[in-house]
Design a protein around this motif. Structure first.
Motif, PDB file in Angstrom:
ATOM      1  N   LYS A 233       0.862  -1.188   0.000  1.00 23.15           N
ATOM      2  CA  LYS A 233       0.000   0.000   0.000  1.00 23.15           C
ATOM      3  C   LYS A 233       0.897   1.235   0.000  1.00 23.15           C
ATOM      4  O   LYS A 233       1.849   1.335   0.760  1.00 23.15           O
ATOM      5  N   THR A 234       0.591   2.185  -0.865  1.00 32.75           N
ATOM      6  CA  THR A 234       1.357   3.429  -0.884  1.00 32.75           C
ATOM      7  C   THR A 234       0.504   4.563  -0.350  1.00 32.75           C
ATOM      8  O   THR A 234      -0.707   4.603  -0.581  1.00 32.75           O
ATOM      9  N   SER A 235       1.105   5.433   0.400  1.00 33.07           N
ATOM     10  CA  SER A 235       0.445   6.620   0.967  1.00 33.07           C
ATOM     11  C   SER A 235      -0.883   6.294   1.645  1.00 33.07           C
ATOM     12  O   SER A 235      -1.931   6.830   1.271  1.00 33.07           O
ATOM     13  N   PRO A 236      -0.874   5.411   2.656  1.00 34.78           N
ATOM     14  CA  PRO A 236      -2.136   5.115   3.338  1.00 34.78           C
ATOM     15  C   PRO A 236      -2.737   6.381   3.947  1.00 34.78           C
ATOM     16  O   PRO A 236      -2.019   7.257   4.420  1.00 34.78           O
ATOM     17  N   LEU A 237      -4.050   6.448   3.900  1.00 37.98           N
ATOM     18  CA  LEU A 237      -4.792   7.607   4.393  1.00 37.98           C
ATOM     19  C   LEU A 237      -5.267   7.345   5.823  1.00 37.98           C
ATOM     20  O   LEU A 237      -5.973   6.365   6.077  1.00 37.98           O
ATOM     21  N   VAL A 238      -4.882   8.232   6.738  1.00 38.13           N
ATOM     22  CA  VAL A 238      -5.253   8.124   8.152  1.00 38.13           C
ATOM     23  C   VAL A 238      -6.062   9.358   8.532  1.00 38.13           C
ATOM     24  O   VAL A 238      -5.679  10.485   8.208  1.00 38.13           O
TER      25      VAL A 238
ATOM     26  N   GLY B 109     -15.325   6.299   2.624  1.00 36.73           N
ATOM     27  CA  GLY B 109     -15.086   4.999   2.027  1.00 36.73           C
ATOM     28  C   GLY B 109     -13.677   4.751   1.534  1.00 36.73           C
ATOM     29  O   GLY B 109     -13.398   3.696   0.985  1.00 36.73           O
ATOM     30  N   CYS B 110     -12.764   5.707   1.735  1.00 37.55           N
ATOM     31  CA  CYS B 110     -11.411   5.468   1.212  1.00 37.55           C
ATOM     32  C   CYS B 110     -10.315   5.632   2.260  1.00 37.55           C
ATOM     33  O   CYS B 110      -9.138   5.466   1.931  1.00 37.55           O
ATOM     34  N   ALA B 111     -10.662   5.933   3.506  1.00 40.73           N
ATOM     35  CA  ALA B 111      -9.639   6.018   4.553  1.00 40.73           C
ATOM     36  C   ALA B 111      -9.134   4.615   4.860  1.00 40.73           C
ATOM     37  O   ALA B 111      -9.902   3.659   4.943  1.00 40.73           O
ATOM     38  N   ASP B 112      -7.824   4.490   4.985  1.00 40.33           N
ATOM     39  CA  ASP B 112      -7.229   3.199   5.333  1.00 40.33           C
ATOM     40  C   ASP B 112      -7.293   2.942   6.833  1.00 40.33           C
ATOM     41  O   ASP B 112      -7.322   1.792   7.269  1.00 40.33           O
ATOM     42  N   LEU B 113      -7.318   4.014   7.616  1.00 37.07           N
ATOM     43  CA  LEU B 113      -7.332   3.869   9.070  1.00 37.07           C
ATOM     44  C   LEU B 113      -7.969   5.106   9.691  1.00 37.07           C
ATOM     45  O   LEU B 113      -7.649   6.234   9.302  1.00 37.07           O
ATOM     46  N   VAL B 114      -8.871   4.879  10.627  1.00 30.89           N
ATOM     47  CA  VAL B 114      -9.472   5.964  11.397  1.00 30.89           C
ATOM     48  C   VAL B 114      -9.103   5.730  12.851  1.00 30.89           C
ATOM     49  O   VAL B 114      -9.291   4.631  13.375  1.00 30.89           O
ATOM     50  N   VAL B 115      -8.551   6.759  13.476  1.00 32.71           N
ATOM     51  CA  VAL B 115      -8.245   6.693  14.905  1.00 32.71           C
ATOM     52  C   VAL B 115      -9.032   7.783  15.599  1.00 32.71           C
ATOM     53  O   VAL B 115      -9.342   8.814  15.000  1.00 32.71           O
ATOM     54  N   THR B 116      -9.352   7.544  16.851  1.00 31.09           N
ATOM     55  CA  THR B 116     -10.071   8.559  17.608  1.00 31.09           C
ATOM     56  C   THR B 116      -9.934   8.290  19.104  1.00 31.09           C
ATOM     57  O   THR B 116      -9.802   7.148  19.535  1.00 31.09           O
ATOM     58  N   ASN B 117      -9.936   9.362  19.832  1.00 30.19           N
ATOM     59  CA  ASN B 117     -10.010   9.320  21.289  1.00 30.19           C
ATOM     60  C   ASN B 117     -11.129  10.294  21.648  1.00 30.19           C
ATOM     61  O   ASN B 117     -10.878  11.405  22.092  1.00 30.19           O
ATOM     62  N   PRO B 118     -12.385   9.860  21.410  1.00 29.96           N
ATOM     63  CA  PRO B 118     -13.527  10.768  21.549  1.00 29.96           C
ATOM     64  C   PRO B 118     -13.874  11.002  23.020  1.00 29.96           C
ATOM     65  O   PRO B 118     -13.318  10.351  23.913  1.00 29.96           O
ATOM     66  N   PRO B 119     -14.821  11.918  23.275  1.00 30.62           N
ATOM     67  CA  PRO B 119     -15.304  12.075  24.647  1.00 30.62           C
ATOM     68  C   PRO B 119     -15.679  10.700  25.198  1.00 30.62           C
ATOM     69  O   PRO B 119     -16.316   9.902  24.514  1.00 30.62           O
ATOM     70  N   TYR B 120     -15.250  10.412  26.422  1.00 32.38           N
ATOM     71  CA  TYR B 120     -15.330   9.044  26.923  1.00 32.38           C
ATOM     72  C   TYR B 120     -16.148   8.858  28.201  1.00 32.38           C
ATOM     73  O   TYR B 120     -16.307   7.732  28.667  1.00 32.38           O
ATOM     74  N   ILE B 121     -16.697   9.926  28.756  1.00 33.66           N
ATOM     75  CA  ILE B 121     -17.519   9.787  29.959  1.00 33.66           C
ATOM     76  C   ILE B 121     -18.979   9.883  29.544  1.00 33.66           C
ATOM     77  O   ILE B 121     -19.384  10.879  28.930  1.00 33.66           O
ATOM     78  N   PRO B 122     -19.790   8.858  29.846  1.00 32.47           N
ATOM     79  CA  PRO B 122     -21.205   8.924  29.481  1.00 32.47           C
ATOM     80  C   PRO B 122     -21.889  10.137  30.107  1.00 32.47           C
ATOM     81  O   PRO B 122     -21.613  10.496  31.260  1.00 32.47           O
ATOM     82  N   ILE B 123     -22.752  10.779  29.337  1.00 33.73           N
ATOM     83  CA  ILE B 123     -23.492  11.942  29.833  1.00 33.73           C
ATOM     84  C   ILE B 123     -24.237  11.532  31.094  1.00 33.73           C
ATOM     85  O   ILE B 123     -24.861  10.478  31.159  1.00 33.73           O
ATOM     86  N   GLY B 124     -24.168  12.365  32.108  1.00 37.71           N
ATOM     87  CA  GLY B 124     -24.824  12.087  33.383  1.00 37.71           C
ATOM     88  C   GLY B 124     -23.864  11.542  34.427  1.00 37.71           C
ATOM     89  O   GLY B 124     -24.143  11.632  35.611  1.00 37.71           O
ATOM     90  N   LEU B 125     -22.773  10.960  34.007  1.00 35.61           N
ATOM     91  CA  LEU B 125     -21.775  10.479  34.960  1.00 35.61           C
ATOM     92  C   LEU B 125     -20.759  11.577  35.216  1.00 35.61           C
ATOM     93  O   LEU B 125     -20.508  12.421  34.374  1.00 35.61           O
ATOM     94  N   ARG B 126     -20.159  11.539  36.390  1.00 33.17           N
ATOM     95  CA  ARG B 126     -19.130  12.509  36.743  1.00 33.17           C
ATOM     96  C   ARG B 126     -17.854  11.746  37.065  1.00 33.17           C
ATOM     97  O   ARG B 126     -17.884  10.594  37.434  1.00 33.17           O
ATOM     98  N   THR B 127     -16.760  12.414  36.934  1.00 36.24           N
ATOM     99  CA  THR B 127     -15.488  11.841  37.345  1.00 36.24           C
ATOM    100  C   THR B 127     -15.064  12.527  38.634  1.00 36.24           C
ATOM    101  O   THR B 127     -15.403  13.683  38.866  1.00 36.24           O
ATOM    102  N   SER B 128     -14.373  11.827  39.472  1.00 33.98           N
ATOM    103  CA  SER B 128     -13.941  12.426  40.737  1.00 33.98           C
ATOM    104  C   SER B 128     -12.504  12.916  40.665  1.00 33.98           C
ATOM    105  O   SER B 128     -12.011  13.506  41.617  1.00 33.98           O
TER     106      SER B 128
END
Length: 191
Positions: free
Chosen positions: A92-97, A158-177
């Motif tokens: 694969k050449t020039s993979p799209l991320v 439809g043409c990305a070779d790889l998708v990475v994400t670190n999205p919001p991770y706390i469910p709405i309504g929950l709190r972190t201490s």
């Protein structure tokens, strides 16, 4: 993280990188270190105190209102690099991320530096974080834009070779201490 925080604060106070403390003499600590320690005792993240974070050996500039990279993100980046290496070894050449919810650009920039053959694009909703990500991407081929991840890069559908994400991770309504997270990470990055 007490030891890592202490090294980061001390190194910054002495004007050296985190690995440069070994070369610092046994002279008294710079007065600013006491201020850094006081702020850390109040649970301000060490990375925000010094204005940058180290991630996989690279320095990333931060600013108030920008998500502080977490160690767990390294696992995502390592897996992405392994997958891209596999694609490249298969011809694969020039993979799209595409990095959705790029924050300060930690994943996009690291991938662009470690896999220079990849085309890396990142999108971040927060204007402040997108600006930090663009600063961190200088000198790399990573392209960072400000916008909504749900509408990002329609030209890549439809043409990305790889998708990475670190999205919001706390469910709405929950709190972190954890005050470092609750009081300093932007809500947009958490919920």
């Amino acid at each position: 993280t007490a030891r890592a925080d202490a090294r980061l604060l001390a190194a910054h106070a002495c004007g050296v990188g985190p690995d440069g403390l070994d070369g610092v003499s046994q002279a008294p600590a710079p007065p600013v270190l006491e201020e850094y320690v006081r702020r850390r005792e109040e649970r301000e993240p060490a990375e925000l105190i010094v204005g940058h974070a180290w991630f996989m050996g690279q320095r990333f500039e931060l600013a108030p209102g920008v998500f502080v990279p977490k160690p767990e993100t390294q696992e995502i980046v390592e897996e992405a690099i392994n997958r891209l290496s596999g694609l490249l070894s298969q011809g694969k050449t020039s993979p799209l991320v595409v990095d959705l919810c790029a924050g300060p650009g930690t994943m996009a920039v690291t991938i662009a530096r470690r896999v220079p053959d990849a085309r890396v694009y990142g999108i971040e909703l927060s204007q402040v974080a997108a600006q930090a990500a663009r600063r961190n991407a200088r000198g790399t081929a990573a392209c960072i834009v400000q916008g909504d991840a749900c509408e990002a890069f329609p030209e890549f559908d439809g043409c990305a070779d790889l998708v990475v994400t670190n999205p919001p991770y706390i469910p709405i309504g929950l709190r972190t201490s954890a005050p470092e997270v609750l009081n300093y990470d932007p809500p947009l990055a958490l919920w």
